[in-house]
Design a protein around this motif. Structure first.
Motif, PDB file in Angstrom:
ATOM      1  N   UNK A 134     -15.613  50.899   1.367  1.00  0.00           N
ATOM      2  CA  UNK A 134     -15.928  49.955   1.677  1.00  0.00           C
ATOM      3  C   UNK A 134     -16.489  48.535   1.668  1.00  0.00           C
ATOM      4  N   UNK A 135     -16.737  48.189   0.160  1.00  0.00           N
ATOM      5  CA  UNK A 135     -17.297  47.132  -0.027  1.00  0.00           C
ATOM      6  C   UNK A 135     -16.859  45.775  -0.402  1.00  0.00           C
ATOM      7  N   UNK A 136     -17.903  44.618  -0.223  1.00  0.00           N
ATOM      8  CA  UNK A 136     -16.753  43.472  -0.735  1.00  0.00           C
ATOM      9  C   UNK A 136     -18.599  42.678  -1.767  1.00  0.00           C
ATOM     10  N   UNK A 137     -17.943  42.145  -2.587  1.00  0.00           N
ATOM     11  CA  UNK A 137     -19.112  41.178  -2.741  1.00  0.00           C
ATOM     12  C   UNK A 137     -18.291  39.480  -3.255  1.00  0.00           C
ATOM     13  N   UNK A 138     -20.148  38.948  -2.835  1.00  0.00           N
ATOM     14  CA  UNK A 138     -19.483  37.529  -2.227  1.00  0.00           C
ATOM     15  C   UNK A 138     -20.748  36.662  -2.496  1.00  0.00           C
ATOM     16  N   UNK A 139     -20.482  35.322  -2.410  1.00  0.00           N
ATOM     17  CA  UNK A 139     -21.477  35.030  -2.488  1.00  0.00           C
ATOM     18  C   UNK A 139     -20.774  33.857  -3.556  1.00  0.00           C
ATOM     19  N   UNK A 140     -21.897  32.334  -3.277  1.00  0.00           N
ATOM     20  CA  UNK A 140     -21.725  31.140  -4.675  1.00  0.00           C
ATOM     21  C   UNK A 140     -22.911  30.126  -4.320  1.00  0.00           C
ATOM     22  N   UNK A 141     -23.017  29.841  -5.464  1.00  0.00           N
ATOM     23  CA  UNK A 141     -24.438  28.619  -5.480  1.00  0.00           C
ATOM     24  C   UNK A 141     -24.646  27.803  -4.194  1.00  0.00           C
ATOM     25  N   UNK A 142     -25.875  28.371  -3.652  1.00  0.00           N
ATOM     26  CA  UNK A 142     -26.594  27.714  -2.535  1.00  0.00           C
ATOM     27  C   UNK A 142     -27.440  26.180  -2.488  1.00  0.00           C
ATOM     28  N   UNK A 143     -28.028  25.701  -2.247  1.00  0.00           N
ATOM     29  CA  UNK A 143     -29.137  24.479  -2.497  1.00  0.00           C
ATOM     30  C   UNK A 143     -30.446  25.340  -2.761  1.00  0.00           C
ATOM     31  N   UNK A 144     -30.928  26.297  -2.958  1.00  0.00           N
ATOM     32  CA  UNK A 144     -31.966  26.299  -3.899  1.00  0.00           C
ATOM     33  C   UNK A 144     -31.184  26.748  -4.980  1.00  0.00           C
ATOM     34  N   UNK A 145     -30.578  26.794  -5.751  1.00  0.00           N
ATOM     35  CA  UNK A 145     -30.039  27.675  -7.295  1.00  0.00           C
ATOM     36  C   UNK A 145     -29.947  25.945  -7.738  1.00  0.00           C
ATOM     37  N   UNK A 146     -31.160  26.532  -9.488  1.00  0.00           N
ATOM     38  CA  UNK A 146     -30.435  25.336  -9.808  1.00  0.00           C
ATOM     39  C   UNK A 146     -29.432  24.935 -10.554  1.00  0.00           C
ATOM     40  N   UNK A 147     -29.975  23.402 -10.776  1.00  0.00           N
ATOM     41  CA  UNK A 147     -28.844  23.157 -11.104  1.00  0.00           C
ATOM     42  C   UNK A 147     -29.052  22.663 -12.712  1.00  0.00           C
ATOM     43  N   UNK A 148     -27.648  22.733 -12.887  1.00  0.00           N
ATOM     44  CA  UNK A 148     -27.382  23.297 -14.367  1.00  0.00           C
ATOM     45  C   UNK A 148     -27.348  25.073 -14.951  1.00  0.00           C
ATOM     46  N   UNK A 149     -27.667  25.636 -13.838  1.00  0.00           N
ATOM     47  CA  UNK A 149     -27.442  27.355 -14.478  1.00  0.00           C
ATOM     48  C   UNK A 149     -26.159  28.376 -14.331  1.00  0.00           C
ATOM     49  N   UNK A 150     -26.415  28.586 -15.312  1.00  0.00           N
ATOM     50  CA  UNK A 150     -25.227  29.401 -15.253  1.00  0.00           C
ATOM     51  C   UNK A 150     -25.465  30.852 -14.438  1.00  0.00           C
ATOM     52  N   UNK A 151     -25.212  31.292 -12.693  1.00  0.00           N
ATOM     53  CA  UNK A 151     -25.019  31.892 -11.908  1.00  0.00           C
ATOM     54  C   UNK A 151     -23.653  33.104 -12.319  1.00  0.00           C
ATOM     55  N   UNK A 152     -24.216  34.190 -12.242  1.00  0.00           N
ATOM     56  CA  UNK A 152     -22.967  35.350 -12.303  1.00  0.00           C
ATOM     57  C   UNK A 152     -22.257  35.732 -10.715  1.00  0.00           C
TER      58      UNK A 152
END
Length: 497
Positions: free
Chosen positions: A363-381
């Protein structure tokens, strides 16, 4: 006749033992009456009166009993002053935890560092072996922003062998519900157990708060439930040689940055040597309503989830703030994850670190995407169960299915409109708790042999009677031994009601 004689002898000894116990109880009742507690009124002087009692000459070992079901509005911290002092609620153990006395932080809310944030302070220079038990602490932030100051409970410092147990700490005005400080790095052997912690802070930017913040070496954090922390559920600041086990971290009604954090390089300069984090249950958010019946997933009204279940290494949290300073020496094993997360575990810049046996529930999901405080131009997994940057790990055992990723600054992610949370009907979506099945009242193995009903009655009754007699005697002896130990322990505390 021999049996009757033996039985009479046994019962004679039993009667003598009970007589001794009665005498002990009588003496104890005269020494520590259980009918009076420390008065909450007048309310405008209660903090001063509590502190005067704790700071009085000869108050070593003082035990202050607060009144059950009573609120104490305090306008300044209650400060332990001498070794072996204790604050508890009269009648415990023995009452339901809902009857604990409450200390409510009620002093100034000034944001300049002079405001009142701490309810109980056990960090004095002479506070070895102090204990806080069976008390409820209300920090009384009450929806306002945080103010500068200490945690609801401040323990540690240069002390050893302190105890915080069966305490409920919630709604701190500052950064943590419970803080155990390292002091001059001599704090050691603090026991934090059986507490219910939270909610702590809000998920507004930089208004977060920890549940338990540990920086004291050789300490134990066990059997606690942390519900609704918004920064880290349990944050370990190095704390070499400590054991963090059998705790439950529950996400509730708000986004939470981390479940268990091992990310702070300071104050121990990355030294986590001998610290073991094991057998903890970390529960992210769950769906509050079912929208996808096929996948048994839904939405969460509060967008509540845990961004990183267990974060390891400073770069996962702080990016390049501490450069490539290494944290080292911990073991993280046999922890479980259920609910919604960005990542179950993330690792960066570690050495001599072991990760093994951690499991992700169905019973697990992995969610999320870039938020406004993520550094622009950086790659996030993308959200994954286990992520690490293997080029930043030295002499580590990572016995999990880690995916190679850049793991810097992962707490900036946020849910988006396409994300779903696991739907688990047995989960209370207000508290996040999962009820467990009760064990059968009278379990049987089904493998026993049938009894032999043809045996002699006298042959069966005599052994049974002897067994019962000696069983009673053994139980009485055990009870007296427990009583003796309890009296020895209580003798270290003077009592003030």
């Amino acid at each position: 006749m021999a049996f009757q004689s033996a039985a009479l002898t046994v019962f004679g000894v039993l009667i003598q033992l009970l007589a001794v116990e009665a005498t002990m109880s009588s003496l104890h009742s005269r020494q520590t009456p259980d009918t009076t507690c420390f008065a909450a009124d007048p309310a405008n002087t209660v903090a001063d009166r509590l502190n005067e009692a704790l700071n009085a000459t000869g108050a070593v070992g003082l035990s202050i009993k607060l009144c059950a079901d009573t609120n104490y509005n305090i306008t300044s911290p209650i400060k332990f002053s001498y070794p072996n002092q204790e604050i508890t609620t009269l009648g415990f153990p023995g009452l339901d935890l809902s009857h604990r006395a409450t200390l409510t932080v009620s002093g100034s809310t000034a944001a300049d560092g002079t405001g009142h944030t701490t309810a109980v302070d056990g960090s004095c220079g002479n506070c070895t072996s102090v204990a806080l038990r069976y008390i409820s602490i209300v920090g009384n932030r009450a929806g306002a922003g945080p103010i500068t100051g200490g945690a609801n409970i401040e323990f540690g410092g240069g002390n050893q062998n302190q105890v915080v147990e069966y305490v409920h700490s919630r709604d701190p005005r500052s950064w943590s519900c419970l803080h155990i400080a390292e002091g001059p790095f001599t704090c050691a052997n603090v026991m934090i157990q059986n507490n219910d912690i939270g909610p702590c802070g809000t998920d507004a930017f930089q208004e977060w708060a920890d549940g338990i913040s540990l920086s004291c070496k050789f300490s134990t954090v066990q059997n606690n439930v942390v519900t609704g922390a918004t920064d880290g559920g349990i944050v370990i600041f190095g704390s070499p040689g400590s054991w963090i086990h059998n705790n439950t971290i529950v996400n509730q009604g708000a986004m939470q940055l981390g479940g268990i954090n091992l990310v702070d390089y300071l104050p121990w300069n990355g030294n986590f040597t001998g610290t073991v984090v094991e057998n903890n249950s970390i529960m992210g958010g769950f769906a509050t309503n079912l929208t996808n019946t096929t996948a048994e997933e839904g939405k969460n009204t509060y967008d509540a989830f845990i961004k990183i279940g267990i974060a390891m290494g400073s770069r996962t949290w702080f990016g390049d703030q501490f450069g490539y300073n290494v944290t080292s020496g911990a073991v993280v094993r046999n922890n479980t994850f259920q609910g919604a997360f960005g990542y179950a575990m993330a690792a960066a810049v570690l050495s001599n670190w072991t990760v093994t046996g951690n499991t992700v529930d169905n019973d697990v999901t992995f969610i999320g995407s870039l938020g406004p405080n993520c550094t622009k131009g950086e790659t996030y997994p993308d959200p994954e169960p286990f992520v690490f940057n293997s080029t930043e790990l030295t002499d580590c055992t990572m016995d999990q299915a880690f995916v190679e990723k850049d793991t810097d600054s992962l707490t900036c992610i946020l849910p988006d409109s396409g994300d779903f949370w696991p739907w688990v009907p047995t989960v209370n979506t207000t508290t996040g708790t999962v009820p467990t099945s009760a064990s059968p009242a009278n379990p049987t193995s089904g493998t026993g042999s049938p009894s032999n009903s043809s045996g002699s009655k006298s042959n069966s009754v005599v052994p049974l009677a002897v067994g019962i007699t000696f069983g009673i005697l053994g139980a009485a002896a055990f009870a007296l031994a427990v009583r003796w130990y309890y009296m020895r322990q209580r003798s270290t505390h003077k009592v003030l009601y």
